[in-house]
Scaffold this motif. Structure first.
Motif, PDB file in Angstrom:
ATOM      1  N   ALA A 123       0.817  -1.212   0.000  1.00  0.00           N
ATOM      2  CA  ALA A 123       0.000   0.000   0.000  1.00  0.00           C
ATOM      3  C   ALA A 123       0.849   1.259   0.000  1.00  0.00           C
ATOM      4  O   ALA A 123       0.360   2.332  -0.329  1.00  0.00           O
ATOM      5  CB  ALA A 123      -0.927   0.001   1.212  1.00  0.00           C
ATOM      6  N   LYS A 124       2.120   1.156   0.397  1.00  0.00           N
ATOM      7  CA  LYS A 124       2.988   2.325   0.530  1.00  0.00           C
ATOM      8  C   LYS A 124       4.060   2.305  -0.554  1.00  0.00           C
ATOM      9  O   LYS A 124       4.517   1.243  -0.961  1.00  0.00           O
ATOM     10  CB  LYS A 124       3.653   2.335   1.914  1.00  0.00           C
ATOM     11  CG  LYS A 124       2.658   2.309   3.074  1.00  0.00           C
ATOM     12  CD  LYS A 124       3.381   2.148   4.403  1.00  0.00           C
ATOM     13  CE  LYS A 124       2.395   1.975   5.545  1.00  0.00           C
ATOM     14  NZ  LYS A 124       3.069   1.739   6.844  1.00  0.00           N
ATOM     15  N   CYS A 125       4.451   3.505  -0.978  1.00  0.00           N
ATOM     16  CA  CYS A 125       5.499   3.592  -1.991  1.00  0.00           C
ATOM     17  C   CYS A 125       6.857   3.282  -1.371  1.00  0.00           C
ATOM     18  O   CYS A 125       7.488   2.291  -1.686  1.00  0.00           O
ATOM     19  CB  CYS A 125       5.501   4.975  -2.632  1.00  0.00           C
ATOM     20  SG  CYS A 125       6.837   5.228  -3.834  1.00  0.00           S
ATOM     21  N   GLY A 126       7.338   4.163  -0.485  1.00  0.00           N
ATOM     22  CA  GLY A 126       8.602   3.910   0.209  1.00  0.00           C
ATOM     23  C   GLY A 126       9.843   4.086  -0.633  1.00  0.00           C
ATOM     24  O   GLY A 126      10.942   3.739  -0.193  1.00  0.00           O
ATOM     25  N   LEU A 127       9.717   4.633  -1.856  1.00  0.00           N
ATOM     26  CA  LEU A 127      10.895   4.844  -2.700  1.00  0.00           C
ATOM     27  C   LEU A 127      11.902   5.720  -1.965  1.00  0.00           C
ATOM     28  O   LEU A 127      11.569   6.774  -1.444  1.00  0.00           O
ATOM     29  CB  LEU A 127      10.486   5.513  -4.010  1.00  0.00           C
ATOM     30  CG  LEU A 127      11.636   5.875  -4.955  1.00  0.00           C
ATOM     31  CD1 LEU A 127      12.230   4.617  -5.580  1.00  0.00           C
ATOM     32  CD2 LEU A 127      11.156   6.833  -6.037  1.00  0.00           C
ATOM     33  N   GLY A 178       0.869   6.710   0.445  1.00  0.00           N
ATOM     34  CA  GLY A 178       0.266   5.487   0.955  1.00  0.00           C
ATOM     35  C   GLY A 178       0.363   5.326   2.449  1.00  0.00           C
ATOM     36  O   GLY A 178      -0.257   4.425   3.024  1.00  0.00           O
ATOM     37  N   ASP A 179       1.122   6.200   3.115  1.00  0.00           N
ATOM     38  CA  ASP A 179       1.313   6.101   4.561  1.00  0.00           C
ATOM     39  C   ASP A 179       0.340   7.048   5.267  1.00  0.00           C
ATOM     40  O   ASP A 179       0.520   8.259   5.287  1.00  0.00           O
ATOM     41  CB  ASP A 179       2.757   6.468   4.923  1.00  0.00           C
ATOM     42  CG  ASP A 179       3.096   6.176   6.382  1.00  0.00           C
ATOM     43  OD1 ASP A 179       2.147   5.970   7.175  1.00  0.00           O
ATOM     44  OD2 ASP A 179       4.286   6.146   6.721  1.00  0.00           O
ATOM     45  N   THR A 180      -0.702   6.497   5.867  1.00  0.00           N
ATOM     46  CA  THR A 180      -1.756   7.305   6.495  1.00  0.00           C
ATOM     47  C   THR A 180      -1.284   8.008   7.759  1.00  0.00           C
ATOM     48  O   THR A 180      -1.970   8.892   8.263  1.00  0.00           O
ATOM     49  CB  THR A 180      -2.972   6.421   6.843  1.00  0.00           C
ATOM     50  OG1 THR A 180      -2.532   5.319   7.650  1.00  0.00           O
ATOM     51  CG2 THR A 180      -3.640   5.899   5.594  1.00  0.00           C
ATOM     52  N   LEU A 353      18.660   0.062   4.323  1.00  0.00           N
ATOM     53  CA  LEU A 353      17.846  -0.065   5.532  1.00  0.00           C
ATOM     54  C   LEU A 353      16.534   0.704   5.406  1.00  0.00           C
ATOM     55  O   LEU A 353      15.496   0.257   5.922  1.00  0.00           O
ATOM     56  CB  LEU A 353      18.630   0.439   6.741  1.00  0.00           C
ATOM     57  CG  LEU A 353      19.873  -0.382   7.112  1.00  0.00           C
ATOM     58  CD1 LEU A 353      20.655   0.298   8.223  1.00  0.00           C
ATOM     59  CD2 LEU A 353      19.495  -1.813   7.517  1.00  0.00           C
ATOM     60  N   LEU A 354      16.549   1.849   4.729  1.00  0.00           N
ATOM     61  CA  LEU A 354      15.329   2.641   4.581  1.00  0.00           C
ATOM     62  C   LEU A 354      14.373   2.042   3.567  1.00  0.00           C
ATOM     63  O   LEU A 354      13.155   2.274   3.639  1.00  0.00           O
ATOM     64  CB  LEU A 354      15.671   4.073   4.163  1.00  0.00           C
ATOM     65  CG  LEU A 354      16.368   4.954   5.204  1.00  0.00           C
ATOM     66  CD1 LEU A 354      16.630   6.340   4.627  1.00  0.00           C
ATOM     67  CD2 LEU A 354      15.533   5.066   6.470  1.00  0.00           C
ATOM     68  N   ASN A 355      14.886   1.269   2.640  1.00  0.00           N
ATOM     69  CA  ASN A 355      14.046   0.743   1.569  1.00  0.00           C
ATOM     70  C   ASN A 355      12.982  -0.221   2.073  1.00  0.00           C
ATOM     71  O   ASN A 355      12.007  -0.504   1.377  1.00  0.00           O
ATOM     72  CB  ASN A 355      14.924   0.036   0.525  1.00  0.00           C
ATOM     73  CG  ASN A 355      14.623   0.504  -0.882  1.00  0.00           C
ATOM     74  OD1 ASN A 355      14.473   1.694  -1.119  1.00  0.00           O
ATOM     75  ND2 ASN A 355      14.524  -0.423  -1.814  1.00  0.00           N
ATOM     76  N   MET A 356      13.163  -0.738   3.286  1.00  0.00           N
ATOM     77  CA  MET A 356      12.207  -1.707   3.822  1.00  0.00           C
ATOM     78  C   MET A 356      11.207  -1.091   4.791  1.00  0.00           C
ATOM     79  O   MET A 356      10.444  -1.791   5.451  1.00  0.00           O
ATOM     80  CB  MET A 356      12.980  -2.843   4.510  1.00  0.00           C
ATOM     81  CG  MET A 356      13.765  -3.703   3.528  1.00  0.00           C
ATOM     82  SD  MET A 356      14.880  -4.880   4.327  1.00  0.00           S
ATOM     83  CE  MET A 356      16.266  -3.824   4.717  1.00  0.00           C
ATOM     84  N   LEU A 357      11.161   0.232   4.874  1.00  0.00           N
ATOM     85  CA  LEU A 357      10.278   0.901   5.826  1.00  0.00           C
ATOM     86  C   LEU A 357       8.792   0.646   5.596  1.00  0.00           C
ATOM     87  O   LEU A 357       8.009   0.752   6.549  1.00  0.00           O
ATOM     88  CB  LEU A 357      10.539   2.408   5.826  1.00  0.00           C
ATOM     89  CG  LEU A 357      11.830   2.861   6.512  1.00  0.00           C
ATOM     90  CD1 LEU A 357      11.939   4.377   6.477  1.00  0.00           C
ATOM     91  CD2 LEU A 357      11.889   2.371   7.951  1.00  0.00           C
ATOM     92  N   PRO A 358       8.335   0.335   4.372  1.00  0.00           N
ATOM     93  CA  PRO A 358       6.906   0.015   4.249  1.00  0.00           C
ATOM     94  C   PRO A 358       6.450  -1.152   5.117  1.00  0.00           C
ATOM     95  O   PRO A 358       5.254  -1.280   5.391  1.00  0.00           O
ATOM     96  CB  PRO A 358       6.765  -0.316   2.749  1.00  0.00           C
ATOM     97  CG  PRO A 358       7.806   0.524   2.088  1.00  0.00           C
ATOM     98  CD  PRO A 358       8.978   0.489   3.051  1.00  0.00           C
ATOM     99  N   ASP A 359       7.359  -2.003   5.562  1.00  0.00           N
ATOM    100  CA  ASP A 359       7.021  -3.082   6.492  1.00  0.00           C
ATOM    101  C   ASP A 359       6.944  -2.479   7.898  1.00  0.00           C
ATOM    102  O   ASP A 359       7.952  -2.072   8.458  1.00  0.00           O
ATOM    103  CB  ASP A 359       8.096  -4.168   6.425  1.00  0.00           C
ATOM    104  CG  ASP A 359       7.767  -5.378   7.284  1.00  0.00           C
ATOM    105  OD1 ASP A 359       7.349  -5.175   8.444  1.00  0.00           O
ATOM    106  OD2 ASP A 359       7.934  -6.509   6.814  1.00  0.00           O
ATOM    107  N   GLN A 360       5.743  -2.436   8.488  1.00  0.00           N
ATOM    108  CA  GLN A 360       5.547  -1.712   9.740  1.00  0.00           C
ATOM    109  C   GLN A 360       6.307  -2.331  10.906  1.00  0.00           C
ATOM    110  O   GLN A 360       6.847  -1.616  11.755  1.00  0.00           O
ATOM    111  CB  GLN A 360       4.048  -1.641  10.075  1.00  0.00           C
ATOM    112  CG  GLN A 360       3.716  -0.642  11.179  1.00  0.00           C
ATOM    113  CD  GLN A 360       4.154   0.785  10.864  1.00  0.00           C
ATOM    114  OE1 GLN A 360       4.080   1.237   9.726  1.00  0.00           O
ATOM    115  NE2 GLN A 360       4.632   1.487  11.878  1.00  0.00           N
TER     116      GLN A 360
END
Length: 638
Positions: A123-127, A178-180, A353-360
């Protein structure tokens, strides 16, 4: 793009790998069960050779079948141990290409990447982007002032008549579409948000079987690489060398990460699993070649942790977990964060490390680990030969973690984040204090920041105040700050270090052609470290419901001003002739008193009689601001 790197040539025959490693290369035993994973009587070298002679495509199918059966994977372990012998350089193109094929499970790397992406359901981009990349910020859609989105998400969203701007990112960033917790859902683009998730077919059970088996081995190999470059005393050129020599390996991990949610989940699962980390570091190492290597590697890691500078907090705060003298790591991610700090936030590791931030779950684990290491940031900045670049990289990571209000509040409540931030800032500035020279120096026992020091001139404090401003932008966090007397008291102790700093002496004998560099350092510090937090706090005091909080901070401000007047031995509202030649432009305590008084009267229903100090104290407080006003025409006369 995740590339097969010559997908047509999948043979990988003997000459392809014997030339790289030499037929005499011994097995290190780094990745497989230390009891041995090759068949009885067969060396690890021979087992790997037997499998790899099949060629990349057939060997990857063979390994995929082994991993799909579940249980131990001795054949894969043998191949991985051969390919990534820690005595060999980590950036070996042939080894990396073998890994791409092995993970693909009998498909070409390009075909495998396409299949995995087809199941992407995030649901989130996270680019993640690096410095000097164009991004967008929409104030209409943003919940956090640090919210930013990438070019594609901005163009695919509807921001008609919105208050937005396009900017060139100075520190790097990550897309919040995508991040509410960071932006309103109406600002999401057509590809992101919970309602844009497409219904996907079930993921084939064995699609990621090899990836799940191989990922821990890849991550631990990268940790070994950083350990090898941690020999004390560590030099800055070793920082660069350590980062440069794993660039291709890091690019491979980023390519895997960019396949989307499925592969990210494989990575994060390995990174935050404490049992997995324990299995790697707590085995009884045998007295063999690979056992001795593992023992040596662990010792280098422990030496690096023990030698890493630790904070020296006040005694009453030494019990706080994030201010502890010793660092303890229980997951791969926690050790990666340690090396991120140790090697001054290398760009490729930060982006990975930042690229995986969409995983809460991963984001919370990363934020918690970052906070546990946070008090070491001042030391890292002070020792760096390039604090400006380092500052941007620190903020590149921290702004992504602290922009989420619920997560920031959780860190404040569980790990005392606000205490850690203020104490860290105070510890950094307390090292560069000098005696204030206002009025009669021999009677002045007030100490201020020396604006000529490197910490000030190179803005080493900037990441700390930037993070503090970021978390104070969240109303829930700001209210925690305002309700805690100890936090307010510590903050005003810090502001007192700026009160009356950088004293100017009027020159009457000749023209001053250039102002000293400390002049700019003093003004920028007061703006960033004092004014910005002040306005962040005031923005949350909008009506009479928080009148008591405003009154409390004004009380602390008045008390701090009284202590300052006593410290500079200013008891009468007059200046001697000699004192008229000395002046400072920096009085943050006065500005806090003025700003909060104005807010209390104009928006919170309070009267001046409720909040102003005694007339005698007010008379003393007016002298220094009036002195600044008196200097203005004299400055222009010159």
């Amino acid at each position: 793009m995740y590339s097969g790197g010559g997908g047509g040539n999948d043979g990988g025959g003997p000459g392809d790998w014997d030339d790289e490693f030499g037929s005499g290369s011994g097995a290190s035993g780094l990745y497989f069960d230390l009891e041995g994973s090759a068949s009885q009587g067969e060396s690890i070298h021979s087992a790997a050779r037997r499998i790899m002679l099949r060629g990349r495509k057939e060997a990857s199918s063979y390994i995929s079948a082994e991993c799909s059966r579940g249980g131990p994977t001795p054949e894969l372990d043998a191949v991985m141990d051969y390919l990534f012998d820690p005595e060999q350089p980590i950036d070996n193109s042939n080894s990396i290409e073998w890994v791409r094929w092995l993970i693909s499970g009998g498909r070409t790397p390009d075909d495998f990447a396409s299949i995995v992406r087809s199941y992407d359901n995030h649901a989130k981009c996270g680019l993640v982007w690096v410095p000097h990349v164009v991004a967008y910020r929409c104030r209409t859609c943003g919940i956090s002032p640090c919210m930013s989105i990438c070019r594609d998400c901005f163009k695919k969203g509807d921001h008609t008549n919105h208050d937005f701007n396009m900017f060139l990112s100075q520190a790097g960033g990550a897309c919040d579409c995508g991040d509410t917790s960071v932006m309103k859902s109406e600002g999401f683009c057509s590809d992101h948000g919970i309602n844009n998730r497409a219904n996907k077919d079930p993921v084939p059970g064995n699609l990621l079987a090899v990836a799940e088996a191989i990922m821990p081995k890849l991550l631990f190999r990268l940790l070994h690489h950083f350990r090898e470059y941690s020999h004390p005393p560590i030099q800055s050129h070793l920082h660069s060398m350590a980062v440069y020599k794993c660039e291709e390996f890091g690019n491979m991990l980023m390519d895997l990460n960019n396949m989307g949610e499925l592969m990210r989940r494989v990575m994060t699962k390995a990174l935050i699993n404490p049992d997995l980390y324990r299995r790697f570091i707590e085995q009884p190492f045998p007295d063999t070649k690979h056992g001795r290597f593992l023992r040596s590697s662990k010792q280098k890691y422990e030496d690096a942790v023990n030698m890493f500078p630790s904070p020296e907090p006040p005694d009453e705060y030494k019990h706080l977990p994030a201010l502890g003298e010793t660092l303890h790591h229980s997951t791969l991610l926690e050790e990666f964060i340690f090396w991120t700090f140790k090697f001054e936030f290398p760009q490729n590791l930060v982006c990975f490390l930042l690229n995986m931030l969409p995983d809460q779950d991963y984001k919370e684990h990363l934020t918690r680990t970052f906070v546990m290491h946070y008090s070491r940031i001042p030391s890292v900045l002070e020792m760096s030969k390039d604090p400006d670049t380092l500052s941007n990289r620190v903020v590149h990571m921290s702004v992504q973690l602290f922009s989420n209000e619920s997560l920031a509040l959780k860190m404040v409540e569980e790990l005392s984040l606000l205490h850690v931030m203020i104490i860290s800032l105070k510890l950094m500035m307390s090292k560069i204090l000098i005696q204030n020279t206002l009025h009669v120096p021999e009677k002045n026992f007030h100490y201020v920041i020396d604006c000529a020091k490197r910490v000030m001139k190179e803005h080493c404090y900037w990441p700390l105040v930037s993070d503090f401003n970021n978390v104070l932008s969240h109303e829930s966090v700001a209210l925690v700050f305002l309700r805690d007397d100890n936090l307010i008291d510590m903050w005003f102790q810090f502001l007192s270090m700026l009160q009356g700093m950088n004293v100017n002496i009027r020159e009457t004998g000749g023209h001053v052609e250039f102002e000293p560099s400390s002049y700019y350092a003093a003004f920028s510090c007061e703006l960033e470290a004092s004014a910005y937090p002040m306005w962040s706090i005031i923005s949350h005091l909008k009506d009479g419901t928080h009148a008591e909080l405003a009154k409390k901070i004004l009380t602390f401000c008045v008390n701090s001003l009284q202590e300052w007047l006593d410290a500079i031995y200013f008891c009468e509202p007059k200046l001697e002739k000699r004192e008229m030649m000395h002046a400072s432009f920096h009085f943050p305590l006065h500005r806090y008193l003025a700003a909060f008084t104005c807010q209390a009267v104009t928006t919170m229903g309070m009267t001046l009689g409720d909040i102003l100090p005694s007339p005698d104290l007010l008379t003393l407080l007016m002298i220094h601001p009036l002195r600044v006003q008196d200097l203005v025409p004299k400055i222009y006369d010159f």
